[in-house]
Design a protein around this motif. Structure first.
Motif, short mmCIF file in Angstrom:
data_model
loop_
_atom_site.label_atom_id
_atom_site.label_comp_id
_atom_site.label_asym_id
_atom_site.label_seq_id
_atom_site.Cartn_x
_atom_site.Cartn_y
_atom_site.Cartn_z
N ASN A 156 0.83 -1.20 0.00
CA ASN A 156 0.00 0.00 0.00
C ASN A 156 0.87 1.26 0.00
N PRO A 157 0.59 2.20 -0.93
CA PRO A 157 1.46 3.38 -1.03
C PRO A 157 1.40 4.26 0.20
N GLY A 158 0.26 4.26 0.90
CA GLY A 158 0.09 5.14 2.04
C GLY A 158 0.71 4.61 3.33
N PHE A 159 0.37 3.38 3.68
CA PHE A 159 0.82 2.89 4.98
C PHE A 159 1.47 1.51 4.89
N GLY A 160 1.93 1.11 3.70
CA GLY A 160 2.52 -0.21 3.53
C GLY A 160 3.95 -0.29 4.02
N VAL B 274 6.50 -1.87 2.66
CA VAL B 274 7.54 -1.81 1.64
C VAL B 274 7.97 -0.37 1.38
N ASN B 275 7.02 0.52 1.20
CA ASN B 275 7.37 1.92 0.97
C ASN B 275 7.96 2.56 2.21
N GLU B 276 7.52 2.08 3.36
CA GLU B 276 8.08 2.54 4.63
C GLU B 276 9.58 2.25 4.68
N ILE B 277 9.93 1.01 4.29
CA ILE B 277 11.34 0.60 4.30
C ILE B 277 12.11 1.39 3.23
N LEU B 278 11.51 1.52 2.04
CA LEU B 278 12.15 2.30 0.97
C LEU B 278 12.38 3.74 1.42
N GLY B 279 11.41 4.26 2.18
CA GLY B 279 11.50 5.62 2.67
C GLY B 279 12.73 5.83 3.55
N VAL B 280 13.07 4.81 4.32
CA VAL B 280 14.22 4.89 5.21
C VAL B 280 15.50 5.15 4.42
N VAL B 281 15.61 4.50 3.23
CA VAL B 281 16.80 4.74 2.41
C VAL B 281 16.59 5.90 1.43
N GLY B 282 15.51 6.64 1.64
CA GLY B 282 15.33 7.86 0.87
C GLY B 282 14.69 7.69 -0.50
N SER C 28 11.21 7.30 -2.56
CA SER C 28 9.76 7.32 -2.38
C SER C 28 9.16 6.31 -3.35
N GLY C 29 8.63 5.27 -2.77
CA GLY C 29 8.15 4.14 -3.56
C GLY C 29 6.94 4.49 -4.41
N PRO C 30 6.73 3.74 -5.48
CA PRO C 30 5.57 3.98 -6.34
C PRO C 30 4.30 3.48 -5.67
N THR D 126 2.37 0.65 -14.51
CA THR D 126 3.77 0.27 -14.70
C THR D 126 4.23 -0.76 -13.67
N TRP D 127 3.77 -0.61 -12.43
CA TRP D 127 4.31 -1.42 -11.36
C TRP D 127 3.46 -2.62 -10.98
N SER D 128 2.22 -2.72 -11.49
CA SER D 128 1.35 -3.80 -11.02
C SER D 128 1.90 -5.18 -11.37
N LYS D 129 2.41 -5.32 -12.59
CA LYS D 129 2.94 -6.65 -12.96
C LYS D 129 4.25 -6.98 -12.23
N PRO D 130 5.21 -6.02 -12.16
CA PRO D 130 6.40 -6.32 -11.35
C PRO D 130 6.04 -6.69 -9.91
N SER D 131 5.01 -6.05 -9.35
CA SER D 131 4.59 -6.40 -7.99
C SER D 131 4.17 -7.85 -7.92
N LEU D 132 3.42 -8.26 -8.92
CA LEU D 132 2.92 -9.63 -8.93
C LEU D 132 4.07 -10.63 -9.07
N ILE D 133 5.07 -10.25 -9.86
CA ILE D 133 6.24 -11.11 -10.03
C ILE D 133 6.96 -11.27 -8.70
N LEU D 134 7.12 -10.15 -8.00
CA LEU D 134 7.76 -10.18 -6.68
C LEU D 134 7.00 -11.10 -5.73
N MET D 135 5.68 -10.94 -5.70
CA MET D 135 4.85 -11.78 -4.82
C MET D 135 4.98 -13.24 -5.18
N SER D 136 5.01 -13.52 -6.47
CA SER D 136 5.05 -14.92 -6.90
C SER D 136 6.39 -15.55 -6.55
N LEU D 137 7.46 -14.72 -6.59
CA LEU D 137 8.78 -15.26 -6.23
C LEU D 137 8.79 -15.71 -4.78
N TRP D 138 7.92 -15.11 -4.01
CA TRP D 138 7.83 -15.46 -2.61
C TRP D 138 7.34 -16.90 -2.44
#
Lengths: 277, 302
Positions: free
Chosen positions: B135-139, B141-149, B151-153, B160-172
């Protein structure tokens, strides 16, 4: 002394890699656990918090009341147990026939079996739905159980590989002593194939336990739903009941984790690829 | 003497009757659950068939309509996009993980269980969980990305990012192939490594000259299975988007569209035509993989 230090360093490096990789796999799971114990106000806290304050155990009770949990659990258990029995009874028989008995057309039948693994389930899905609909099985769990008793190609393949690794001499000796084919199978070969049968059983168990598309297509009355299907009910127009949904997911996942943890050695032993040709 | 020997041989080989009897559940299953549906599906694909009304023969019209169906092409594009990235990544990470999990290190039972965890979580829960982690607001992943500066999509909200997200989830969820790689690794005889060590081979040489070549039959198996699975992607995108394939159909996968046609719009003939096209695509890909396998799959002679 030096090779010893080198070995030590290697082990430490290996541990480090494993721990980092584990985190990737563990985080979402821990998040599920943590959420299952949070109340709704804490779910949306920003920045996210790992430890629920206080531990909201009521989610687990509430979740079982929000959906007919025990009915769904019963349905899931019934489908899972019977389809697993089906696979465990039918597949070793067939695999043994492919591996050890000689009959005309055996090899071509085996090639067909391998080819069948490559048919996407969606190709057979529609005619099977229409067939089951015609004989009145749509709306019952029979379409999710009965086919397992007729063998699953993936399981037959794995078991055949295992049977092929067992020595023929065992069978020959029993044969000369006058044992029937079935007795040889039942009393000698099947006990030896236990790890492989267990592996196949566990694969089927997991597949049925978490199956979504099968129940979605065949179960029409919501009192026949499985847990996997029931989880959807925590999502509605008004939003998602996060804590409750994660509580049910946790309850669904824990039993198989425990099962896997204790059985993994036998499980991995049971899968053999030697002699794929 | 000779007759006795022949008799013995015949006795040992076992009869055709026993063989057929043992195989009979599957022989029946093959006809009922594979041969019949396969033939029926070809026929249905040439008909206009809703469950309520018997089919009428319409020749190649379903196929012609598909050719002009924008969403059909879109779903093919999405599915191929997914497969092209997911299959190679899953083989790379799957083999690497299996090799790590095959080391002799304390607590391996626990590590192995951890890698298998996501496979055990129901897909519906998995989808919802990730919806929220991303989730872009309170997720998280973006929270962690925010720590390293960074700003996540908006991940699942952006085309653009929906399919890469699904690939990431599937790798899990690559636990199942990893288990199969692990079994393959345990099949490699220990003395191969010992001999190599005597010759002074390092980790790199052992991996590329022993482990990977001997693992190729298993990689081959998982490659075929992976391609089939990638083309059958359904539960994850279906639950993520509640069957909608949002945003802008960027997550409408082939089987989702097939499912909609069959069980939402009851266009059984149209969906059957789609099933057949899927079958052909998978068959062609499998044939290519098989044909290439002679070049890179090494069988260990036993």
């Amino acid at each position: 002394m030096e090779p010893k230090i080198k070995k030590r360093l290697q082990v430490i490096a290996a541990q480090a890699c494993l721990i980092v990789a584990s985190a990737f796999f563990l985080i979402p799971f821990l998040w599920m656990l943590s959420t299952s114990l949070k109340d709704i106000t804490q779910v949306f806290t920003f920045p996210p918090e790992w430890i629920p304050r206080p531990f909201n155990w009521e989610n687990y009770v509430e979740a079982t009341e929000f959906i007919p949990f025990f009915t769904y659990l019963k349905n899931t258990v019934l489908i899972t147990v019977f389809s697993t029995i089906g696979v465990v009874v039918s597949c070793p028989l067939v695999a043994y026939s492919f591996a050890k008995l000689e009959w005309r057309g055996r090899n071509s039948m085996f090639i067909i079996t391998i080819a069948v693994m490559m048919i996407p389930a969606q190709v057979t899905m529609i005619p099977l739905f229409l067939l089951f609909n015609k004989i009145g099985w749509v709306g019952t769990s029979l379409p999710l159980i009965v086919p397992a008793f007729f063998g699953v190609p993936f399981s037959i393949f794995l078991l055949r590989q295992f049977f092929r690794g067992l020595p023929d001499t065992l069978r020959d000796a029993a044969k000369i002593d006058g044992a029937s084919e079935f007795r040889i199978y039942w009393q000698i070969m099947l006990p030896l194939a236990k790890p492989a049968v267990l592996a196949v059983g566990l694969f089927q168990f997991m597949a049925s336990w978490t199956d979504f598309m099968g129940p979605l297509i065949y179960l029409t009355n919501d009192l026949q739903y499985t847990l996997s299907l029931g989880l959807q009910q925590f999502q509605s127009q008004k939003g998602t009941e996060w804590g409750l949904m994660m509580a049910v997911s946790t309850m669904m996942t824990l039993p198989i984790i425990i099962l896997f943890f204790f059985l993994q050695k036998t499980f991995i032993q049971g899968i053999t690829f030697s002699g794929i040709k | 003497m000779k007759i006795q020997k022949q008799k013995n041989r015949k006795l040992l080989k076992g009869s055709t009757t026993a063989g057929l009897l043992f195989a009979s559940p599957w022989l029946i299953g093959l006809i009922l659950f594979y041969a019949y549906p396969l033939i029926a599906s070809i026929y249905f694909s040439f008909t206009d068939y809703s469950i309520l009304q018997p089919g009428t023969f319409i020749g190649l019209n379903n196929y012609k309509d598909l050719f002009n169906d924008q969403l059909f092409w879109k779903s093919i594009y999405n599915t191929i996009y997914f497969a092209v990235y997911f299959v190679p990544l899953s083989i790379f990470f799957g083999v690497a993980l299996a090799m790590a999990l095959n080391m002799k290190v304390k607590g391996m039972g626990i590590y192995r269980t951890i890698f298998f965890l996501p496979t055990l979580v129901p897909h519906v829960a998995l989808a919802v969980l990730w919806m929220w982690l991303l989730n872009p607001g309170f997720g998280l992943v973006n929270e962690i990305l925010g720590v390293v500066g960074i700003s996540g999509p908006s991940w699942l909200g952006s085309v653009t990012w929906s399919k890469p997200s699904l690939i990431l989830m599937s790798l899990w969820g690559i636990g199942q192939p990893v288990i199969i790689y692990l079994a393959g690794l345990s099949d490699i005889p220990e003395d191969f490594y010992e001999a190599a060590e005597v010759d002074g081979a390092n980790w790199f040489q052992k991996t590329f000259h022993i482990t990977l070549p001997l693992l190729t039959p298993v990689i081959f198996f998982n490659l075929v299975m992976g391609v089939i699975a990638a083309f059958q992607q359904f539960t994850l995108p279906y639950t993520l988007t509640q069957g909608q394939g949002t945003p802008a159909n960027s997550l409408t996968f082939y089987v989702m569209y097939l499912y909609d046609n069959a069980f939402k719009y009851f266009k059984m003939g149209y969906a059957s035509a789609m099933a057949w096209i899927l079958f052909l695509i998978i068959m062609i890909l499998t044939a290519i993989i098989f044909a290439s396998s002679k070049r890179w799959v090494h069988y260990q002679d036993k």
